[in-house]
Design a protein around this motif. Structure first.
Motif, mmCIF file in Angstrom:
data_model
loop_
_atom_site.group_PDB
_atom_site.id
_atom_site.type_symbol
_atom_site.label_atom_id
_atom_site.label_comp_id
_atom_site.label_asym_id
_atom_site.label_seq_id
_atom_site.Cartn_x
_atom_site.Cartn_y
_atom_site.Cartn_z
ATOM 1 N N THR A 376 0.845 -1.192 0.000
ATOM 2 C CA THR A 376 0.000 0.000 0.000
ATOM 3 C C THR A 376 0.885 1.250 0.000
ATOM 4 O O THR A 376 1.961 1.259 0.608
ATOM 5 C CB THR A 376 -0.919 0.033 1.229
ATOM 6 N N VAL A 377 0.432 2.285 -0.688
ATOM 7 C CA VAL A 377 1.178 3.537 -0.779
ATOM 8 C C VAL A 377 0.272 4.679 -0.336
ATOM 9 O O VAL A 377 -0.845 4.827 -0.849
ATOM 10 C CB VAL A 377 1.691 3.802 -2.206
ATOM 11 N N LYS A 378 0.733 5.464 0.621
ATOM 12 C CA LYS A 378 -0.044 6.590 1.132
ATOM 13 C C LYS A 378 0.824 7.849 1.109
ATOM 14 O O LYS A 378 1.898 7.881 1.708
ATOM 15 C CB LYS A 378 -0.531 6.303 2.550
ATOM 16 N N ILE A 379 0.350 8.880 0.426
ATOM 17 C CA ILE A 379 1.078 10.145 0.306
ATOM 18 C C ILE A 379 0.285 11.246 0.990
ATOM 19 O O ILE A 379 -0.931 11.359 0.809
ATOM 20 C CB ILE A 379 1.309 10.536 -1.165
ATOM 21 N N ASN A 380 0.984 12.058 1.770
ATOM 22 C CA ASN A 380 0.360 13.234 2.383
ATOM 23 C C ASN A 380 1.127 14.468 1.930
ATOM 24 O O ASN A 380 2.279 14.659 2.290
ATOM 25 C CB ASN A 380 0.382 13.130 3.909
#
Length: 398
Positions: A376-380
């Motif tokens: 999973t990839v999460k960018i903020n």
């Protein structure tokens, strides 16, 4: 007798002191700054780029001679080839000031392990030089090309790699210690920045290549070489190379753009990143994750009617930036899994830290496990500044 004892001890200690028994004068050495290693059949080809001291130290300006001299030799082993350079060079090579090591693409495909072993055993070789792989050419040809601005090409390549890694981020300066660590690890495989010759080698090795505003031949860092242990198995393009550096938290500064709602582009300057790459057991199976926090500024606006004074516009740019980068990183991970079947991100190392007992089961065949592992990839993304102006003057033009 008591008065004589200190004197006797003093002169006795002088016998144990040694002078500079292994000293070597500068005029007896060839200062090596660039080293290229190729292979032709069963023989290694060593290319040494050494300083031309008379040209570098001249106080009368350039004499028209090249600032470096390139020597070359062949041998059954690397050490033999290095020593055989003395048959064409008047001085022995001195490795302590090495700045750049270039592996030829063909040699890299066969394996660079033997070359690394030879360099690690040499007491003169320090660990502060960078290692690259020549793309679509031999390492020998790369070291023949003269570079603008910097007199010494090896210094130019070293500086360019550092600047590119800090301000653009599709490259990385890898030292020999970092390379060896990734080569021998079961949870990560090495990547090295590639270098490509733009133009003809014959033009690039002539001084007149530098005597024009646009040199005919240049050296350009291009993508990253993907290794499995010590063997080159493929290449990442520029986008994928940047994605890897984002995932590994190695991006110090960079630039990207997103498309605007009504046409045009908005350019975002990345000023700060913080990445966390992890792997853990979920329902009895390993699962990877990448979380990245990014801060950026609006660097350029080519949008039609985008109002930067409206918080909704900033939110739009942030979300679009997150979506674009998420897609690129996911695509690069899948490319690494499906195409190369090798973990260049270090998910295996992350799993060994978080789940040491489970890691023992997967350690031996980790690349096969990585092939099927979900990530999973999460960018903020947070935009902090819009520059010295808000809305572009272009919005007021018809």
């Amino acid at each position: 007798m008591k008065r004589k004892t200190p004197i006797i001890l003093f002169f006795s200690s002088l016998i144990l002191l040694t002078g500079c028994w292994n000293k070597r004068e500068l005029n007896e050495l060839s200062i090596l700054l660039g080293l290229g290693i190729d292979k032709e059949k069963d023989q290694y080809i060593i290319t040494a780029q050494v300083v031309n001291p008379s040209e570098i130290a001249s106080k009368k300006g350039s004499s028209g001679k090249a600032p470096v001299v390139v020597f070359q030799s062949k041998g059954e082993t690397i050490f033999e080839a290095v020593r055989k350079i003395t048959t064409v060079a008047p001085r022995k090579l001195y490795f302590a000031h090495l700045r750049i090591l270039v592996f030829g693409e063909e040699l890299a495909k066969e394996g660079i392990g033997e070359a690394i072993d030879a360099l690690l055993r040499d007491s003169e070789v320090r660990n502060d030089f960078y290692i690259t792989v020549s793309k679509n050419s031999r390492a020998a040809d790369v070291l023949k090309v003269l570079t603008p601005l910097e007199k010494i090409p090896a210094n130019s390549l070293f500086a360019s790699l550092e600047v590119s890694a800090k301000s653009w981020s599709p490259t990385e300066g890898v030292t020999i210690n970092q390379l060896v660590s990734n080569m021998v690890s079961d949870g990560i495989n090495p990547i090295l920045t590639g270098i490509e010759i733009k133009g003809k080698v014959k033009d690039g090795e002539m001084n007149k290549n530098l005597q024009q505003s646009k040199p005919k031949t240049n050296l350009e860092y291009k993508g990253m070489a993907v290794f499995k242990h010590d063997k080159l198995i493929g290449w990442l393009n520029e986008k994928e190379s940047r994605a890897v550096n984002f995932a590994l938290g190695k991006v110090k500064s960079s630039v990207g753009y997103v498309k605007c709602p009504h046409g045009g582009k908005a350019v975002i300057e990345i000023v700060r990143t913080k990445s966390k790459l992890n792997a853990k057991m979920v329902k009895g199976e390993p699962q990877g994750s990448v979380e990245i926090k990014i801060q950026g500024n609006v660097a350029e606006i080519e949008c039609n009617g985008l109002d930067l004074t409206n918080p909704a516009s900033i939110t739009y740019l942030e979300k679009e930036s997150e979506n674009v980068l998420t897609r690129i990183i996911k695509s690069t991970i899948q490319h690494s899994q499906k195409e190369y079947q090798t973990d260049i991100f270090g998910f295996g190392e992350a799993l060994s830290r978080s789940e040491p007992d489970d890691w023992k089961r997967y350690k031996k065949d980790w690349d096969q496990t990585f092939l099927q592992m979900p990530v999973t990839v999460k960018i903020n993304m947070k935009i902090r500044q819009t520059g010295t102006i808000n809305n572009s003057p272009l919005n007021k033009m018809k």
